[in-house]
Write a protein that holds these residues in place. Structure first.
Motif, PDB file in Angstrom:
ATOM      1  N   HIS A 176      -4.066  12.077  -0.495  1.00 52.89           N
ATOM      2  CA  HIS A 176      -4.080  10.679   0.543  1.00 52.89           C
ATOM      3  C   HIS A 176      -3.285  10.174   1.068  1.00 52.89           C
ATOM      4  O   HIS A 176      -1.776  11.102   0.044  1.00 52.89           O
ATOM      5  N   GLY A 177      -2.856   9.784   1.760  1.00 50.79           N
ATOM      6  CA  GLY A 177      -1.612   9.334   2.876  1.00 50.79           C
ATOM      7  C   GLY A 177      -1.130   7.941   1.939  1.00 50.79           C
ATOM      8  O   GLY A 177      -1.744   7.952   1.112  1.00 50.79           O
ATOM      9  N   GLY A 178       0.026   8.270   2.603  1.00 49.14           N
ATOM     10  CA  GLY A 178       0.764   5.863   2.375  1.00 49.14           C
ATOM     11  C   GLY A 178       2.578   6.087   2.446  1.00 49.14           C
ATOM     12  O   GLY A 178       2.255   5.476   1.178  1.00 49.14           O
ATOM     13  N   ALA A 179       2.935   6.752   2.296  1.00 52.16           N
ATOM     14  CA  ALA A 179       4.312   7.577   2.451  1.00 52.16           C
ATOM     15  C   ALA A 179       4.541   7.286   1.087  1.00 52.16           C
ATOM     16  O   ALA A 179       6.141   7.024   1.234  1.00 52.16           O
ATOM     17  N   TYR A 180       4.141   7.487   0.698  1.00 58.41           N
ATOM     18  CA  TYR A 180       4.396   8.389  -0.696  1.00 58.41           C
ATOM     19  C   TYR A 180       4.761   6.663  -2.161  1.00 58.41           C
ATOM     20  O   TYR A 180       4.454   6.336  -2.824  1.00 58.41           O
ATOM     21  N   THR A 181       3.524   5.281  -0.959  1.00 54.27           N
ATOM     22  CA  THR A 181       4.050   4.042  -1.547  1.00 54.27           C
ATOM     23  C   THR A 181       2.558   3.223  -1.871  1.00 54.27           C
ATOM     24  O   THR A 181       2.362   3.006  -2.848  1.00 54.27           O
ATOM     25  N   PHE A 182       1.602   4.068  -1.126  1.00 51.78           N
ATOM     26  CA  PHE A 182       0.287   2.905  -1.513  1.00 51.78           C
ATOM     27  C   PHE A 182      -0.725   4.152  -0.689  1.00 51.78           C
ATOM     28  O   PHE A 182      -0.611   5.291  -0.659  1.00 51.78           O
ATOM     29  N   GLY A 183      -2.091   4.013  -1.017  1.00 54.80           N
ATOM     30  CA  GLY A 183      -3.446   4.265  -0.871  1.00 54.80           C
ATOM     31  C   GLY A 183      -4.057   4.549  -2.134  1.00 54.80           C
ATOM     32  O   GLY A 183      -3.446   4.774  -3.203  1.00 54.80           O
ATOM     33  N   SER A 184      -4.919   4.870  -2.330  1.00 53.33           N
ATOM     34  CA  SER A 184      -5.719   6.047  -3.313  1.00 53.33           C
ATOM     35  C   SER A 184      -7.519   7.423  -2.946  1.00 53.33           C
ATOM     36  O   SER A 184      -7.080   6.214  -1.688  1.00 53.33           O
ATOM     37  N   GLY A 185      -7.291   7.362  -3.521  1.00 53.25           N
ATOM     38  CA  GLY A 185      -8.785   8.596  -3.831  1.00 53.25           C
ATOM     39  C   GLY A 185     -10.121   7.551  -3.331  1.00 53.25           C
ATOM     40  O   GLY A 185     -10.996   8.378  -2.798  1.00 53.25           O
ATOM     41  N   ALA A 186      -9.198   6.366  -3.239  1.00 52.60           N
ATOM     42  CA  ALA A 186     -10.987   5.244  -2.626  1.00 52.60           C
ATOM     43  C   ALA A 186     -11.313   5.570  -1.860  1.00 52.60           C
ATOM     44  O   ALA A 186     -12.130   4.202  -1.802  1.00 52.60           O
ATOM     45  N   GLN A 187     -10.506   5.489  -0.958  1.00 54.91           N
ATOM     46  CA  GLN A 187     -10.381   4.685   0.444  1.00 54.91           C
ATOM     47  C   GLN A 187     -11.811   4.960   0.665  1.00 54.91           C
ATOM     48  O   GLN A 187     -12.449   6.084   1.164  1.00 54.91           O
ATOM     49  N   PRO A 188     -12.364   4.031   1.910  1.00 52.94           N
ATOM     50  CA  PRO A 188     -13.065   4.024   2.317  1.00 52.94           C
ATOM     51  C   PRO A 188     -13.615   5.815   3.262  1.00 52.94           C
ATOM     52  O   PRO A 188     -15.210   6.315   3.578  1.00 52.94           O
TER      53      PRO A 188
END
Length: 511
Positions: free
Chosen positions: A106-118
């Motif tokens: 996943h992306g997210g500016a190396y700062t946020f996010g997860s593999g659980a996003q819908p």
């Protein structure tokens, strides 16, 4: 419910649901805290009995709260987990042999996010014939912040990338139990996840863990060690701890998350803080000369990954999303535009060239076009160029679908391509990205993009011809797809815009 054997013990998933079994929250490494904080990931210790894996695992430390996805709770430590979706028929030995595997970062500016996003749910791709894996990795300071050696055992840079390598190692050792082919793995990602993919292609320690790569909207370039150290000092000062290994380890993950957010906000508020005012991303891969020898552009140009097939995509209006969600400083005057260009070291010919291609556009739109290509479009295209020229099989595509005519409610902007490729247009959380409920044309486009991913992961063939050393066909994803050499006439799909960038070079960022 299905039970699968892994090297660490048995896991039980949920389903099948419409022909797919989901096994969620499987730990692939030890929790990266306590004595293991700021260290390379350690393999997971075995467990006794059957581990229930019907729910996503905890997400890494972050302040973001994303729609439909779990948020981080201070105290959560078992954050290095992955999720597997597999066709029910692949439970054990799949008829006709093991299935190709797609591992999503996943992306997210190396700062946020997860593999659980819908929007990353792997069920639709699994129904199309893949075994799909999504994963969590350390983010922010925990994953990418510089930690001085201070005479202690050195804490490696790029810990988030090392986590990704640990997850790919787990896939190599265990995915056969889920019906997947360990020797036919494609690693894929978007934004910072796509840049992570490019880094993995360039890293010796990831060699042999995958044979194909998909990079959507890769962002670059990497950071220099000097910049990583400079930003660490700012975060340590905000956290009121010494800029030492011991001082940083004494700060809780929550403290470092809050300090990082405060440093970002200070950059946003200070128009004289250079490029960090426009792009206040504190963390990213560090070209340290050891784990990551150089920026992936340079490494791929040298042919280090020529045996890996590469599929690249970027959207034609990348930065319009960042503007819409308030993540980009506004440009409302020519003076602002010129200061932006100077802060990024862009030659005058670039800003003048974009203005010439967009003579009737507001200055803010010229800025967004220029910025989107600087961060995503041109960097992604150069990754494709470099890999193709070095002899790697490379496919290039662009996502141009927007909604709303001359006043779009949804542009062909950053992230919009991902739910189309995953086949997840029905998710409520992505309605903003695509401009409302999906249309019949949207579903047709999604089916074509999903088929391209599946074909590429299975055989290396997405459905059009690869680039040659001097260029080649580019697939444009839209209501009516086209596959041709870029034609002049529109800035976002023009050979002219690539020509404007020839005088600009990417190199690791410095303070």
């Amino acid at each position: 419910m299905s039970v699968f054997d892994t090297a660490c013990g048995q896991v039980r998933g949920s389903g099948p649901d419409r022909g797919v079994v989901a096994v969620l929250g499987i730990p692939y490494a030890e929790p990266p805290f306590g004595a293991d904080r700021f260290r390379a990931p350690r393999p997971r210790s075995p467990w006794a009995g059957i581990r229930d894996c019907a729910d996503f695992g905890p997400v890494p430390p972050q302040s973001a709260q994303l729609p439909g996805a779990p948020s981080w709770s201070p105290g959560d430590e078992d954050v290095l987990s992955l999720n597997v979706w597999t066709p029910a028929a692949a439970d054990g030995a799949a008829p006709g042999g093991p299935l190709p595997v797609l591992v999503w970062i996943h992306g997210g500016a190396y700062t946020f996010g997860s593999g659980a996003q819908p929007d990353f749910d792997g069920a639709a791709l699994a129904r199309a014939g893949l075994v799909v894996v999504t994963l969590n990795y350390r983010l922010g300071f925990e994953g990418f912040g510089h930690v001085p050696a201070d005479g202690a055992d050195p804490c490696p840079p790029n810990r988030g990338l090392l986590d990704q390598i640990a997850a790919l190692t787990w896939v190599r050792r265990n995915i056969a139990a889920f019906g997947g082919a360990p020797g036919n793995v494609t690693v894929a990602g978007q934004s910072s996840g796509a840049a992570s993919v490019a880094c993995l292609m360039a890293m010796d320690s990831a060699r042999g863990l995958f044979r194909r790569a998909i990079a959507h909207s890769a962002v670059g370039p990497c950071y220099s060690p000097e910049l990583a150290g400079h930003l660490m000092e700012k975060v340590a000062a905000e956290a009121a701890v010494p800029a030492t290994s011991a001082g940083l380890a004494a700060a809780s993950p929550q403290t470092l998350v809050k300090a990082s957010d405060a440093v970002v906000d200070a950059y946003r508020q200070n128009p004289h803080s250079g490029r960090h005012h426009w792009d206040p991303v504190l963390y990213g891969p560090v070209a340290d000369g050891v784990h990551l020898r150089a920026d992936p552009l340079a490494v791929l140009a040298g042919g280090a990954a020529s045996g890996i097939d590469l599929l690249v995509c970027h959207t034609t209006q990348e930065y319009w999303l960042l503007d819409a969600v308030g993540s980009s400083a506004k440009v409302t005057t020519e003076e602002h535009l010129n200061r932006f260009a100077a802060d990024f070291g862009l030659p005058d010919s670039l800003t003048q060239g974009y203005r010439g291609l967009m003579p009737e556009a507001p200055v803010g739109d010229v800025h967004l076009a220029l910025y989107g290509d600087l961060m995503f479009g041109e960097y992604s295209s150069r990754l494709a160029d470099a890999h193709a020229r070095a002899g790697g099989r490379t496919f290039l595509s662009r996502f141009a679908r927007q909604r709303g005519g001359s006043e779009p409610v949804a542009y062909a902007w950053h992230c919009a391509d991902v739910p189309f490729a995953f086949g997840n247009l029905g998710e409520e959380s992505i309605r903003f990205l695509i401009g409302g409920a999906p249309t019949a044309a949207d579903h047709h486009l999604s089916a074509r993009m999903t088929a391209a991913w599946v074909g590429f992961a299975a055989t290396g063939e997405p459905g059009w011809e690869p680039l040659g050393a001097s260029g080649g066909p580019v697939r444009t994803w839209d209501a009516a797809d086209t596959t041709r050499a870029p034609a002049p006439g529109h800035w976002s799909d023009s050979g002219t815009v690539r020509t404007l960038w020839r005088s600009f070079g990417y190199r690791p960022l410095r303070p």
